[in-house]
Write a protein that holds these residues in place. Sequence first.
Motif, PDB file in Angstrom:
ATOM      1  N   SER A 129       0.827  -1.209   0.000  1.00 39.53           N
ATOM      2  CA  SER A 129       0.000   0.000   0.000  1.00 39.53           C
ATOM      3  C   SER A 129       0.860   1.258   0.000  1.00 39.53           C
ATOM      4  CB  SER A 129      -0.916   0.023   1.218  1.00 39.53           C
ATOM      5  OG  SER A 129      -1.864  -0.997   1.138  1.00 39.53           O
ATOM      6  N   VAL A 130       1.994   1.194   0.698  1.00 43.43           N
ATOM      7  CA  VAL A 130       2.931   2.320   0.722  1.00 43.43           C
ATOM      8  C   VAL A 130       3.402   2.635  -0.701  1.00 43.43           C
ATOM      9  CG1 VAL A 130       5.285   2.963   1.413  1.00 43.43           C
ATOM     10  CG2 VAL A 130       3.704   2.056   3.108  1.00 43.43           C
ATOM     11  N   GLY A 131       3.454   1.628  -1.551  1.00 32.16           N
ATOM     12  CA  GLY A 131       3.840   1.852  -2.942  1.00 32.16           C
ATOM     13  C   GLY A 131       2.834   2.692  -3.708  1.00 32.16           C
ATOM     14  N   PHE A 132       1.612   2.787  -3.202  1.00 32.37           N
ATOM     15  CA  PHE A 132       0.585   3.613  -3.839  1.00 32.37           C
ATOM     16  C   PHE A 132       0.472   4.981  -3.163  1.00 32.37           C
ATOM     17  CE2 PHE A 132      -0.701  -0.728  -4.903  1.00 32.37           C
ATOM     18  CZ  PHE A 132      -0.803  -0.601  -6.280  1.00 32.37           C
ATOM     19  N   ARG A 133       0.487   5.007  -1.854  1.00 32.02           N
ATOM     20  CA  ARG A 133       0.446   6.236  -1.058  1.00 32.02           C
ATOM     21  C   ARG A 133       1.294   5.995   0.178  1.00 32.02           C
ATOM     22  NH1 ARG A 133      -0.574   7.939  -4.903  1.00 32.02           N
ATOM     23  NH2 ARG A 133      -2.438   8.899  -5.731  1.00 32.02           N
ATOM     24  N   VAL A 134       2.286   6.826   0.394  1.00 32.98           N
ATOM     25  CA  VAL A 134       3.238   6.604   1.482  1.00 32.98           C
ATOM     26  C   VAL A 134       2.571   6.706   2.854  1.00 32.98           C
ATOM     27  CG1 VAL A 134       5.327   7.488   2.607  1.00 32.98           C
ATOM     28  CG2 VAL A 134       5.243   7.295   0.118  1.00 32.98           C
ATOM     29  N   PHE A 135       1.751   7.720   3.068  1.00 28.47           N
ATOM     30  CA  PHE A 135       1.233   7.965   4.407  1.00 28.47           C
ATOM     31  C   PHE A 135      -0.057   7.226   4.728  1.00 28.47           C
ATOM     32  CE2 PHE A 135       3.972  11.686   3.731  1.00 28.47           C
ATOM     33  CZ  PHE A 135       4.792  11.543   4.832  1.00 28.47           C
ATOM     34  N   LEU A 136      -0.860   6.888   3.744  1.00 26.84           N
ATOM     35  CA  LEU A 136      -2.157   6.251   3.998  1.00 26.84           C
ATOM     36  C   LEU A 136      -2.030   4.936   4.778  1.00 26.84           C
ATOM     37  CD1 LEU A 136      -5.181   6.351   1.728  1.00 26.84           C
ATOM     38  CD2 LEU A 136      -4.591   4.216   2.820  1.00 26.84           C
ATOM     39  N   PRO A 137      -1.143   4.015   4.386  1.00 26.89           N
ATOM     40  CA  PRO A 137      -1.006   2.775   5.169  1.00 26.89           C
ATOM     41  C   PRO A 137      -0.466   3.017   6.579  1.00 26.89           C
ATOM     42  CG  PRO A 137       0.056   2.563   3.043  1.00 26.89           C
ATOM     43  CD  PRO A 137      -0.345   3.988   3.182  1.00 26.89           C
ATOM     44  N   GLY A 174      11.382  -3.563  -0.405  1.00 30.65           N
ATOM     45  CA  GLY A 174      11.432  -3.977  -1.810  1.00 30.65           C
ATOM     46  C   GLY A 174      10.079  -3.917  -2.494  1.00 30.65           C
ATOM     47  N   THR A 175       9.048  -4.413  -1.821  1.00 26.70           N
ATOM     48  CA  THR A 175       7.691  -4.384  -2.382  1.00 26.70           C
ATOM     49  C   THR A 175       7.222  -2.952  -2.575  1.00 26.70           C
ATOM     50  OG1 THR A 175       7.131  -6.504  -1.382  1.00 26.70           O
ATOM     51  CG2 THR A 175       5.291  -5.088  -2.000  1.00 26.70           C
ATOM     52  N   GLU A 209      -4.874   4.844  -7.721  1.00 27.74           N
ATOM     53  CA  GLU A 209      -3.807   4.537  -6.762  1.00 27.74           C
ATOM     54  C   GLU A 209      -4.295   4.692  -5.318  1.00 27.74           C
ATOM     55  OE1 GLU A 209       0.001   5.993  -9.477  1.00 27.74           O
ATOM     56  OE2 GLU A 209      -0.722   7.243  -7.837  1.00 27.74           O
ATOM     57  N   THR A 210      -4.995   5.778  -5.039  1.00 26.77           N
ATOM     58  CA  THR A 210      -5.501   5.992  -3.687  1.00 26.77           C
ATOM     59  C   THR A 210      -6.510   4.911  -3.311  1.00 26.77           C
ATOM     60  OG1 THR A 210      -5.127   8.373  -3.846  1.00 26.77           O
ATOM     61  CG2 THR A 210      -6.670   7.632  -2.152  1.00 26.77           C
ATOM     62  N   GLY A 211      -7.395   4.590  -4.234  1.00 31.82           N
ATOM     63  CA  GLY A 211      -8.382   3.531  -3.988  1.00 31.82           C
ATOM     64  C   GLY A 211      -7.721   2.196  -3.705  1.00 31.82           C
ATOM     65  N   THR A 212      -6.685   1.887  -4.482  1.00 32.85           N
ATOM     66  CA  THR A 212      -5.959   0.631  -4.269  1.00 32.85           C
ATOM     67  C   THR A 212      -5.280   0.638  -2.904  1.00 32.85           C
ATOM     68  OG1 THR A 212      -5.602   0.440  -6.656  1.00 32.85           O
ATOM     69  CG2 THR A 212      -4.210  -0.915  -5.234  1.00 32.85           C
ATOM     70  N   ALA A 213      -4.696   1.772  -2.525  1.00 33.53           N
ATOM     71  CA  ALA A 213      -4.050   1.870  -1.208  1.00 33.53           C
ATOM     72  C   ALA A 213      -5.064   1.669  -0.085  1.00 33.53           C
ATOM     73  CB  ALA A 213      -3.349   3.218  -1.056  1.00 33.53           C
ATOM     74  N   VAL A 214      -6.260   2.237  -0.244  1.00 38.37           N
ATOM     75  CA  VAL A 214      -7.307   2.070   0.772  1.00 38.37           C
ATOM     76  C   VAL A 214      -7.730   0.603   0.874  1.00 38.37           C
ATOM     77  CG1 VAL A 214      -9.728   2.592   1.319  1.00 38.37           C
ATOM     78  CG2 VAL A 214      -8.185   4.436   0.657  1.00 38.37           C
ATOM     79  N   VAL A 215      -7.970  -0.030  -0.276  1.00 38.55           N
ATOM     80  CA  VAL A 215      -8.424  -1.427  -0.285  1.00 38.55           C
ATOM     81  C   VAL A 215      -7.370  -2.352   0.311  1.00 38.55           C
ATOM     82  CG1 VAL A 215      -8.981  -3.378  -1.807  1.00 38.55           C
ATOM     83  CG2 VAL A 215     -10.061  -1.149  -2.184  1.00 38.55           C
ATOM     84  N   VAL A 216      -6.123  -2.210  -0.130  1.00 44.65           N
ATOM     85  CA  VAL A 216      -5.066  -3.113   0.355  1.00 44.65           C
ATOM     86  C   VAL A 216      -4.753  -2.839   1.830  1.00 44.65           C
ATOM     87  CG1 VAL A 216      -2.684  -3.894   0.023  1.00 44.65           C
ATOM     88  CG2 VAL A 216      -4.131  -3.473  -1.962  1.00 44.65           C
ATOM     89  N   SER A 217      -4.762  -1.575   2.242  1.00 43.98           N
ATOM     90  CA  SER A 217      -4.524  -1.260   3.666  1.00 43.98           C
ATOM     91  C   SER A 217      -5.630  -1.834   4.540  1.00 43.98           C
ATOM     92  CB  SER A 217      -4.442   0.259   3.884  1.00 43.98           C
ATOM     93  OG  SER A 217      -3.309   0.793   3.273  1.00 43.98           O
ATOM     94  N   ILE A 266      -2.556 -12.013  -0.840  1.00 42.56           N
ATOM     95  CA  ILE A 266      -2.991 -12.463  -2.175  1.00 42.56           C
ATOM     96  C   ILE A 266      -3.140 -11.264  -3.107  1.00 42.56           C
ATOM     97  CG2 ILE A 266      -4.917 -13.530  -3.441  1.00 42.56           C
ATOM     98  CD1 ILE A 266      -5.284 -15.332  -0.888  1.00 42.56           C
ATOM     99  N   LEU A 267      -3.707 -10.172  -2.612  1.00 42.43           N
ATOM    100  CA  LEU A 267      -3.836  -8.955  -3.425  1.00 42.43           C
ATOM    101  C   LEU A 267      -2.464  -8.444  -3.856  1.00 42.43           C
ATOM    102  CD1 LEU A 267      -6.629  -6.975  -1.506  1.00 42.43           C
ATOM    103  CD2 LEU A 267      -6.814  -8.049  -3.763  1.00 42.43           C
ATOM    104  N   VAL A 268      -1.495  -8.491  -2.967  1.00 40.20           N
ATOM    105  CA  VAL A 268      -0.142  -8.040  -3.287  1.00 40.20           C
ATOM    106  C   VAL A 268       0.446  -8.892  -4.413  1.00 40.20           C
ATOM    107  CG1 VAL A 268       2.227  -7.818  -2.424  1.00 40.20           C
ATOM    108  CG2 VAL A 268       0.299  -7.048  -1.029  1.00 40.20           C
ATOM    109  N   ILE A 269       0.266 -10.183  -4.338  1.00 35.48           N
ATOM    110  CA  ILE A 269       0.769 -11.069  -5.400  1.00 35.48           C
ATOM    111  C   ILE A 269       0.112 -10.716  -6.733  1.00 35.48           C
ATOM    112  CG2 ILE A 269       0.798 -13.463  -6.230  1.00 35.48           C
ATOM    113  CD1 ILE A 269       1.122 -14.260  -3.197  1.00 35.48           C
TER     114      ILE A 269
END
Length: 189
Positions: free
Chosen positions: A18-26, A115-116, A147-155, A167-170
């Motif tokens: 999630s940090v890869g999409f938005r640094v502070f959100l996660p 790395g991720t 990107e923000t939506g993805t960060a919210v969902v994965v976080s 699984i989402l990360v993969i």
Amino acid sequence: MTPDTIISIFLGIGLAASVGFRVFLPLFALSFAAYLGVWELNANWQWIGSLAALITLGVATLIEIFAYFIPWVDNALDSLAIPLAGIAGTAVMVSTVANLDPVVTWSLAIIAGGGTATAIKGANATGRLTSTATTGGIANPIVSTVETGTAVVVSTASILVPPIAAILVIIILIFIFRIYRKLRPKTKQ
């Protein structure tokens, strides 16, 4: 390895992605979860669950999200966010991984967490540059929203159901790899 350790690794990897999409959100999501007592953080990282950290990370999250909607500022942010993503990805991994030797924890945090986060942020920065070059930046707010939506969902998945987040990360990494393979120049043999 205990089930708690495995779940904590999934949490860390999900938040690092999630940090890869938005640094502070996660980081804000982790702070909020720790503040509410949903997740127990490692002893040295419990400050993330403090009210001061929650407010600070919340403000930083809002500023980051809205800054990505400003044309050309988004590209400038990406140049700063790539190294920050590696650091933040490592930090979320270290703060969440439980019951491992410190050498293993830090190695896992640097490789899997940092790395991720760096791989995903690098791919996003490249995508944003491509969007800017091909649309003059007109499509960048759409890219930012995705990107923000993805960060919210994965976080959210990371905190509530860490194995689903893994699984989402993969899936995200496979998607990025496939796009990279399609876009890279073909070598002549």
